[in-house]
Design a protein around this motif. Structure first.
Motif, PDB file in Angstrom:
ATOM      1  N   THR A 128     -54.255-146.946  26.662  1.00  0.00           N
ATOM      2  CA  THR A 128     -53.539-146.152  27.658  1.00  0.00           C
ATOM      3  C   THR A 128     -52.176-146.750  27.984  1.00  0.00           C
ATOM      4  N   GLU A 129     -52.122-148.065  28.175  1.00  0.00           N
ATOM      5  CA  GLU A 129     -50.854-148.689  28.532  1.00  0.00           C
ATOM      6  C   GLU A 129     -49.839-148.566  27.397  1.00  0.00           C
ATOM      7  N   GLU A 130     -50.326-148.522  26.139  1.00  0.00           N
ATOM      8  CA  GLU A 130     -49.434-148.325  25.000  1.00  0.00           C
ATOM      9  C   GLU A 130     -48.951-146.879  24.945  1.00  0.00           C
ATOM     10  N   ALA A 131     -49.892-145.944  25.113  1.00  0.00           N
ATOM     11  CA  ALA A 131     -49.539-144.525  25.099  1.00  0.00           C
ATOM     12  C   ALA A 131     -48.581-144.187  26.234  1.00  0.00           C
ATOM     13  N   LEU A 132     -48.766-144.851  27.360  1.00  0.00           N
ATOM     14  CA  LEU A 132     -47.917-144.612  28.522  1.00  0.00           C
ATOM     15  C   LEU A 132     -46.464-144.968  28.227  1.00  0.00           C
ATOM     16  N   ILE A 133     -46.234-146.142  27.679  1.00  0.00           N
ATOM     17  CA  ILE A 133     -44.874-146.581  27.373  1.00  0.00           C
ATOM     18  C   ILE A 133     -44.239-145.678  26.311  1.00  0.00           C
ATOM     19  N   ILE A 134     -44.991-145.366  25.251  1.00  0.00           N
ATOM     20  CA  ILE A 134     -44.462-144.525  24.184  1.00  0.00           C
ATOM     21  C   ILE A 134     -44.113-143.132  24.708  1.00  0.00           C
ATOM     22  N   THR A 135     -45.038-142.535  25.450  1.00  0.00           N
ATOM     23  CA  THR A 135     -44.840-141.170  25.944  1.00  0.00           C
ATOM     24  C   THR A 135     -43.695-141.088  26.943  1.00  0.00           C
ATOM     25  N   LEU A 136     -43.651-142.019  27.880  1.00  0.00           N
ATOM     26  CA  LEU A 136     -42.584-141.983  28.882  1.00  0.00           C
ATOM     27  C   LEU A 136     -41.221-142.244  28.251  1.00  0.00           C
ATOM     28  N   ALA A 137     -41.185-143.041  27.194  1.00  0.00           N
ATOM     29  CA  ALA A 137     -39.919-143.263  26.485  1.00  0.00           C
ATOM     30  C   ALA A 137     -39.440-141.972  25.833  1.00  0.00           C
ATOM     31  N   ILE A 138     -40.367-141.209  25.266  1.00  0.00           N
ATOM     32  CA  ILE A 138     -40.010-139.936  24.636  1.00  0.00           C
ATOM     33  C   ILE A 138     -39.539-138.932  25.684  1.00  0.00           C
ATOM     34  N   VAL A 139     -40.232-138.870  26.811  1.00  0.00           N
ATOM     35  CA  VAL A 139     -39.823-137.974  27.898  1.00  0.00           C
ATOM     36  C   VAL A 139     -38.441-138.367  28.417  1.00  0.00           C
ATOM     37  N   ASN A 140     -38.216-139.651  28.552  1.00  0.00           N
ATOM     38  CA  ASN A 140     -36.924-140.153  29.015  1.00  0.00           C
ATOM     39  C   ASN A 140     -35.796-139.726  28.057  1.00  0.00           C
ATOM     40  N   LEU A 141     -36.051-139.824  26.768  1.00  0.00           N
ATOM     41  CA  LEU A 141     -35.067-139.401  25.773  1.00  0.00           C
ATOM     42  C   LEU A 141     -34.848-137.896  25.837  1.00  0.00           C
ATOM     43  N   ALA A 142     -35.931-137.138  25.939  1.00  0.00           N
ATOM     44  CA  ALA A 142     -35.823-135.674  25.971  1.00  0.00           C
ATOM     45  C   ALA A 142     -35.010-135.198  27.172  1.00  0.00           C
ATOM     46  N   ARG A 143     -35.131-135.881  28.277  1.00  0.00           N
ATOM     47  CA  ARG A 143     -34.365-135.508  29.464  1.00  0.00           C
ATOM     48  C   ARG A 143     -32.870-135.648  29.246  1.00  0.00           C
ATOM     49  N   ARG A 144     -32.516-136.601  28.415  1.00  0.00           N
ATOM     50  CA  ARG A 144     -31.093-136.908  28.235  1.00  0.00           C
ATOM     51  C   ARG A 144     -30.420-136.098  27.132  1.00  0.00           C
ATOM     52  N   ILE A 145     -31.223-135.586  26.206  1.00  0.00           N
ATOM     53  CA  ILE A 145     -30.600-134.797  25.144  1.00  0.00           C
ATOM     54  C   ILE A 145     -30.896-133.309  25.300  1.00  0.00           C
ATOM     55  N   GLY A 146     -31.900-132.999  26.225  1.00  0.00           N
ATOM     56  CA  GLY A 146     -32.236-131.638  26.622  1.00  0.00           C
ATOM     57  C   GLY A 146     -31.934-130.587  25.626  1.00  0.00           C
TER      58      GLY A 146
END
Length: 277
Positions: free
Chosen positions: A259-277
């Motif tokens: 879970t802690e691995e999936a959390l970091i990976i997923t939130l990093a992807i969401v963070n990127l998606a927010r910035r390139i929208g």
């Protein structure tokens, strides 16, 4: 301000046998939340077992880590559940202010505080060498966010809504019941159900970026170490409520992702998606 929320089950530490291992995993989860600016952490009930003791530990440790160091002794009594929190790295989020001289306090500075009653009057402990007079309603022992008014030595503080801050301040931990109830009652604009059996993120990348960028509140939901979301939620229920399972780690080379691995990976992807929208 856009908000990022996550939901984890109360069984998230069920595979860790001791208090130290459970605490260390929760420390990783707290750090991931802090790094990517998670605003709310929902802890939902896993229907496949009773994890009351683990649930209490999750809520306690996550709230403890989010609390500024100077307030912890007043808000958290010494218990065996907190025996290993000293091993965890600090979050260093904006609300964790450093101690400075009273003379250096500026008008308008915002801090977390605990209210104290002294001779019938309320004061705020904001982590400095002296208590600051508090104007407004409250009660001793209450944690509040305050704004300091005036200048040394004639300053006081007032309660403010965290929404006034306008930038990331920390996360809030909420205990909830069934996952279905959480998904139908929260006001998330976009919900991401993470699952290795969902559509791969690469196949819906443009749609994903658009949905994340336009949404004010994004909720990311994780399954338990022993059961994924597809096992927790009937597939027809997911479709009926307009939700979608997404594989955030396509091509994973391990049997399971923690879970802690999936959390970091997923939130990093969401963070990127927010910035390139």
């Amino acid at each position: 301000m856009k908000e990022l929320w996550i939901a984890i089950p109360d069984s998230v530490v069920c595979e860790q046998k001791g208090g130290r291992e459970k605490t260390e995993k929760l420390g990783c989860i707290a750090r991931a939340c802090a790094i990517f600016g998670v605003k709310k952490v929902f802890v939902y009930r896993d229907p496949e077992g009773r994890y009351d003791e683990d649930r209490n530990l999750i809520l306690l440790v996550l709230r403890y880590l989010e609390t500024p160091q100077y307030l912890r002794k007043k808000l958290f009594p010494i218990t065996k559940e907190l025996s290993y929190v000293g091993l965890l790295p600090p979050l260093r989020i904006p609300s964790h202010k450093q101690k400075i001289s009273l003379r250096d306090i500026k008008d308008g500075e915002i801090r977390e505080a605990v209210l104290e009653g002294v001779k019938g009057k309320l004061y705020a402990d904001v982590g400095l060498d002296a208590l600051i007079p508090f104007r407004g309603k409250g009660h001793p022992g209450e944690r509040v966010t305050v704004e300091i008014k005036g200048r040394y030595p004639n300053f006081y503080c007032i309660r403010i809504n965290k929404e006034k801050i306008g930038s990331y301040w920390g996360y809030e931990v909420k205990s909830t019941d069934a996952l279905e109830k959480l998904l139908t009652s929260t006001r998330a604009d976009y919900t991401i159900l993470t699952s290795r059996y969902g559509r791969t993120i690469s196949s819906i990348w443009r749609e994903f970026c658009h949905n994340v960028a336009k949404s004010k509140r994004v909720l990311v939901v994780f399954g338990s170490p022993r059961r994924g979301l597809l096992e927790m939620l009937p597939k027809d229920w997911i479709g009926r409520h307009g939700l979608q399972l997404i594989n955030m780690i396509p091509g994973q080379k391990v049997e399971t992702v923690r879970t802690e691995e999936a959390l970091i990976i997923t939130l990093a992807i969401v963070n990127l998606a927010r910035r390139i929208g």
